[in-house]
Design a protein around this motif. Structure first.
Motif, PDB file in Angstrom:
ATOM      1  N   LEU A 199     -28.486 -25.609  20.018  1.00 45.09           N
ATOM      2  CA  LEU A 199     -27.081 -25.833  20.369  1.00 45.09           C
ATOM      3  C   LEU A 199     -26.409 -24.538  20.816  1.00 45.09           C
ATOM      4  O   LEU A 199     -25.627 -24.532  21.777  1.00 45.09           O
ATOM      5  CB  LEU A 199     -26.325 -26.435  19.180  1.00 45.09           C
ATOM      6  CG  LEU A 199     -26.614 -27.900  18.887  1.00 45.09           C
ATOM      7  CD1 LEU A 199     -25.967 -28.321  17.573  1.00 45.09           C
ATOM      8  CD2 LEU A 199     -26.129 -28.778  20.027  1.00 45.09           C
ATOM      9  N   ARG A 253     -24.724 -23.881  24.459  1.00 44.55           N
ATOM     10  CA  ARG A 253     -23.327 -23.432  24.580  1.00 44.55           C
ATOM     11  C   ARG A 253     -23.224 -22.108  25.321  1.00 44.55           C
ATOM     12  O   ARG A 253     -22.303 -21.908  26.105  1.00 44.55           O
ATOM     13  CB  ARG A 253     -22.690 -23.318  23.196  1.00 44.55           C
ATOM     14  CG  ARG A 253     -22.433 -24.665  22.575  1.00 44.55           C
ATOM     15  CD  ARG A 253     -21.670 -24.560  21.260  1.00 44.55           C
ATOM     16  NE  ARG A 253     -21.607 -25.868  20.637  1.00 44.55           N
ATOM     17  CZ  ARG A 253     -22.050 -26.141  19.424  1.00 44.55           C
ATOM     18  NH1 ARG A 253     -22.578 -25.205  18.682  1.00 44.55           N
ATOM     19  NH2 ARG A 253     -21.954 -27.353  18.935  1.00 44.55           N
ATOM     20  N   THR A 257     -22.474 -28.792  27.357  1.00 42.90           N
ATOM     21  CA  THR A 257     -22.393 -29.578  26.130  1.00 42.90           C
ATOM     22  C   THR A 257     -23.470 -30.651  26.167  1.00 42.90           C
ATOM     23  O   THR A 257     -24.070 -30.918  27.211  1.00 42.90           O
ATOM     24  CB  THR A 257     -21.019 -30.271  26.019  1.00 42.90           C
ATOM     25  OG1 THR A 257     -20.882 -31.176  27.117  1.00 42.90           O
ATOM     26  CG2 THR A 257     -19.886 -29.260  26.021  1.00 42.90           C
ATOM     27  N   LEU A 258     -23.702 -31.279  25.026  1.00 44.96           N
ATOM     28  CA  LEU A 258     -24.687 -32.360  24.973  1.00 44.96           C
ATOM     29  C   LEU A 258     -24.257 -33.533  25.860  1.00 44.96           C
ATOM     30  O   LEU A 258     -25.084 -34.148  26.525  1.00 44.96           O
ATOM     31  CB  LEU A 258     -24.897 -32.824  23.537  1.00 44.96           C
ATOM     32  CG  LEU A 258     -25.607 -31.851  22.602  1.00 44.96           C
ATOM     33  CD1 LEU A 258     -25.651 -32.420  21.184  1.00 44.96           C
ATOM     34  CD2 LEU A 258     -27.005 -31.552  23.085  1.00 44.96           C
ATOM     35  N   LYS A 315     -22.430 -33.406  28.632  1.00 45.29           N
ATOM     36  CA  LYS A 315     -22.644 -33.032  30.026  1.00 45.29           C
ATOM     37  C   LYS A 315     -24.133 -33.052  30.368  1.00 45.29           C
ATOM     38  O   LYS A 315     -24.525 -33.481  31.456  1.00 45.29           O
ATOM     39  CB  LYS A 315     -22.044 -31.641  30.293  1.00 45.29           C
ATOM     40  CG  LYS A 315     -22.079 -31.233  31.727  1.00 45.29           C
ATOM     41  CD  LYS A 315     -21.178 -32.123  32.563  1.00 45.29           C
ATOM     42  CE  LYS A 315     -21.136 -31.620  33.997  1.00 45.29           C
ATOM     43  NZ  LYS A 315     -20.417 -32.549  34.871  1.00 45.29           N
ATOM     44  N   ARG A 368     -27.044 -36.952  21.431  1.00 37.17           N
ATOM     45  CA  ARG A 368     -26.301 -36.592  20.224  1.00 37.17           C
ATOM     46  C   ARG A 368     -27.128 -36.825  18.955  1.00 37.17           C
ATOM     47  O   ARG A 368     -27.037 -36.067  17.997  1.00 37.17           O
ATOM     48  CB  ARG A 368     -25.009 -37.415  20.173  1.00 37.17           C
ATOM     49  CG  ARG A 368     -24.027 -36.951  19.140  1.00 37.17           C
ATOM     50  CD  ARG A 368     -22.694 -37.703  19.209  1.00 37.17           C
ATOM     51  NE  ARG A 368     -22.130 -37.696  20.552  1.00 37.17           N
ATOM     52  CZ  ARG A 368     -21.843 -38.805  21.248  1.00 37.17           C
ATOM     53  NH1 ARG A 368     -22.056 -39.993  20.737  1.00 37.17           N
ATOM     54  NH2 ARG A 368     -21.323 -38.718  22.447  1.00 37.17           N
TER      55      ARG A 368
END
Length: 95
Positions: free
Chosen positions: A12, A16, A21-22, A24, A37
């Motif tokens: 993560l 970042r 992001t996850l 996107k 997720r």
């Protein structure tokens, strides 16, 4: 150089740091945001492959506890070896 030991937090953080992001990532790769997720708790090959592809790392290194994929075996190799030797002995004795 030692290989990097990946875990959820490092993955993560790397995502970042690259400005994604996850959600996107899921949009870019055309997969469900929920799949990405929940990849930490539920194996999902598409989501794992998308993350690995984006980071440029082999999926086996990012999710090392899930790879290599193995099928469940009911019998141990010791049992199979013992059975094979018994069967060959029975066949020799019958001849």
């Amino acid at each position: 150089m030692a290989r990097k030991k990946w875990n959820r937090h490092l993955i993560l953080a790397e995502l970042r740091s690259r400005g994604i992001t996850l959600a996107k990532l899921a949009e870019i790769y055309g997969i469900s945001p929920n799949s990405v997720r929940h990849v930490w708790n539920r194996p999902n090959q598409k989501a794992e492959a998308a993350i690995a592809d984006f980071l440029g790392e082999p999926v086996e290194e990012l999710f090392d506890s899930r790879y290599p994929k193995r099928t469940a075996t009911i019998l141990s190799s010791k049992y199979e070896t013992a059975t094979a030797s018994l069967n060959s002995g029975v066949l020799r004795g019958a001849a």
